[in-house]
Design a protein around this motif. Structure first.
Motif, mmCIF file in Angstrom:
data_model
loop_
_atom_site.group_PDB
_atom_site.id
_atom_site.type_symbol
_atom_site.label_atom_id
_atom_site.label_comp_id
_atom_site.label_asym_id
_atom_site.label_seq_id
_atom_site.Cartn_x
_atom_site.Cartn_y
_atom_site.Cartn_z
ATOM 1 N N GLN A 23 19.908 48.132 54.805
ATOM 2 C CA GLN A 23 18.954 49.083 53.741
ATOM 3 C C GLN A 23 19.687 50.186 53.440
ATOM 4 O O GLN A 23 19.754 50.547 52.295
ATOM 5 N N ALA A 62 20.062 49.895 49.715
ATOM 6 C CA ALA A 62 19.098 50.864 48.805
ATOM 7 C C ALA A 62 19.613 52.147 48.870
ATOM 8 O O ALA A 62 19.281 52.849 47.828
ATOM 9 N N ARG A 121 5.496 47.040 55.145
ATOM 10 C CA ARG A 121 6.987 46.705 54.716
ATOM 11 C C ARG A 121 7.277 45.642 54.065
ATOM 12 O O ARG A 121 6.447 44.719 53.649
ATOM 13 N N THR A 135 18.599 48.213 59.445
ATOM 14 C CA THR A 135 19.001 49.591 58.927
ATOM 15 C C THR A 135 20.220 49.618 58.235
ATOM 16 O O THR A 135 20.330 50.309 57.451
#
Length: 226
Positions: A168, A172, A211, A165
Motif C-alpha cells: 500500500q 498508493a 476493504r 502495508t
C-alpha cells in the motif's frame, strides 16, 4: 540474509529489538536464526528453505532420516550402519560444516543402497553427509517441525499484513519515489508517509469503509473465465 544481523544490531543500539522478527523465506537461514537468538535474543521466524537433494525429491534417505550423535561424533543411517569418519571442515563459501562418511563395506551389501547414493564406483560406495554445526542443525530441524503446527501458521500470518502495508505504501503513497535530495529529507518523507497511512487507516476505521478486494495480477487475469 546478510542484512539481518546489521538490522538487529541497529535496533539493539536503540533498544528497539523485537521479541519475534517475521521474515520471508530468503532471510531465515539456520545460521541467522542461531545468531539472532544468541546475540540479540530475537526469535527470527520464517520458512526454512527445504532440502534440494535428490534423496528428498525422489523418496530416498535424506539427511533428516539419519540419527546424529554429536557427543560421540557419529551418524547412524536408517538401516543401522554407523559412519566411520567425522571431519570438521569448511564449505566452498567458507562456513563451518561437518562431513561424515560411511564405510564402503557397510554400504555395498545394503539392499537400500540406491535410495542413499548414486556413486558409480564399486570401490567408493559409502554415503557422505555434510552437516551444519550442531546449533544450526538443531535450529533448522526444530523450525521445520514448528512450521507444520497451527500455532506457527497463525503467528506467521501477520507477515501478510506487513507485506500488504508495504504494498500500500508503494502503490498508493509513492514510497519508492523520493521527492527530495539527501538522506535527512528522505527519512522525513518516509515518516510523513507513514503518518499519512495511519490517518488513512483511522479514517477508514471511523467511516466503516470496506476493504478493497485483493489486486488481480496480470498472470491471473489471463486465466480463462469459467
Amino acid at each position: 540474509m546478510r542484512l539481518v544481523a546489521p538490522i538487529h544490531a541497529h535496533l539493539a543500539e536503540r533498544g528497539l529489538q523485537p521479541d519475534c522478527h517475521l521474515v520471508d523465506a530468503g532471510y531465515a537461514t539456520a545460521r541467522e536464526v542461531v545468531t539472532a537468538r544468541r546475540m540479540h535474543k530475537v526469535n527470527l521466524m520464517g520458512p526454512i528453505l527445504a532440502s534440494t537433494s535428490w534423496q528428498t525429491r525422489d523418496g530416498g534417505f535424506s539427511q533428516a532420516d539419519f540419527a546424529i550423535d554429536w557427543v560421540n561424533r557419529q551418524v547412524t543411517c536408517p538401516k543401522g550402519a554407523i559412519s566411520s569418519r567425522w571431519i570438521e571442515d569448511r564449505s566452498q563459501e567458507g562456513t563451518a560444516v561437518v562431513r561424515a562418511r560411511f564405510p564402503t563395506a557397510a554400504c555395498r551389501p545394503c539392499k537400500s543402497w540406491e535410495q542413499c547414493t548414486r556413486s558409480n564406483s564399486k570401490w567408493d560406495m559409502g554415503r557422505r553427509i555434510t552437516l551444519r554445526p550442531q546449533a544450526e542443525y538443531e535450529a533448522s530441524q526444530q523450525a521445520r517441525t514448528q512450521e507444520d503446527t497451527q500455532e506457527w501458521k497463525e503467528q506467521y500470518a501477520h507477515q501478510a499484513v506487513v507485506e500488504g502495508t508495504i504494498s500500500q505504501a508503494v502503490r498508493a503513497f509513492g514510497l519508492r519515489e523520493c521527492r527530495y535530495h539527501g538522506l535527512a529529507k528522505t527519512r522525513l518523507q518516509h515518516q510523513l508517509t507513514a503518518a499519512a497511512m495511519n490517518f488513512h487507516h483511522l479514517n477508514a476505521w471511523w467511516t466503516d469503509t470496506p476493504r478493497a478486494c485483493t489486486r488481480t495480477s496480470h498472470l491471473a487475469a489471463l486465466r480463462p473465465a469459467r
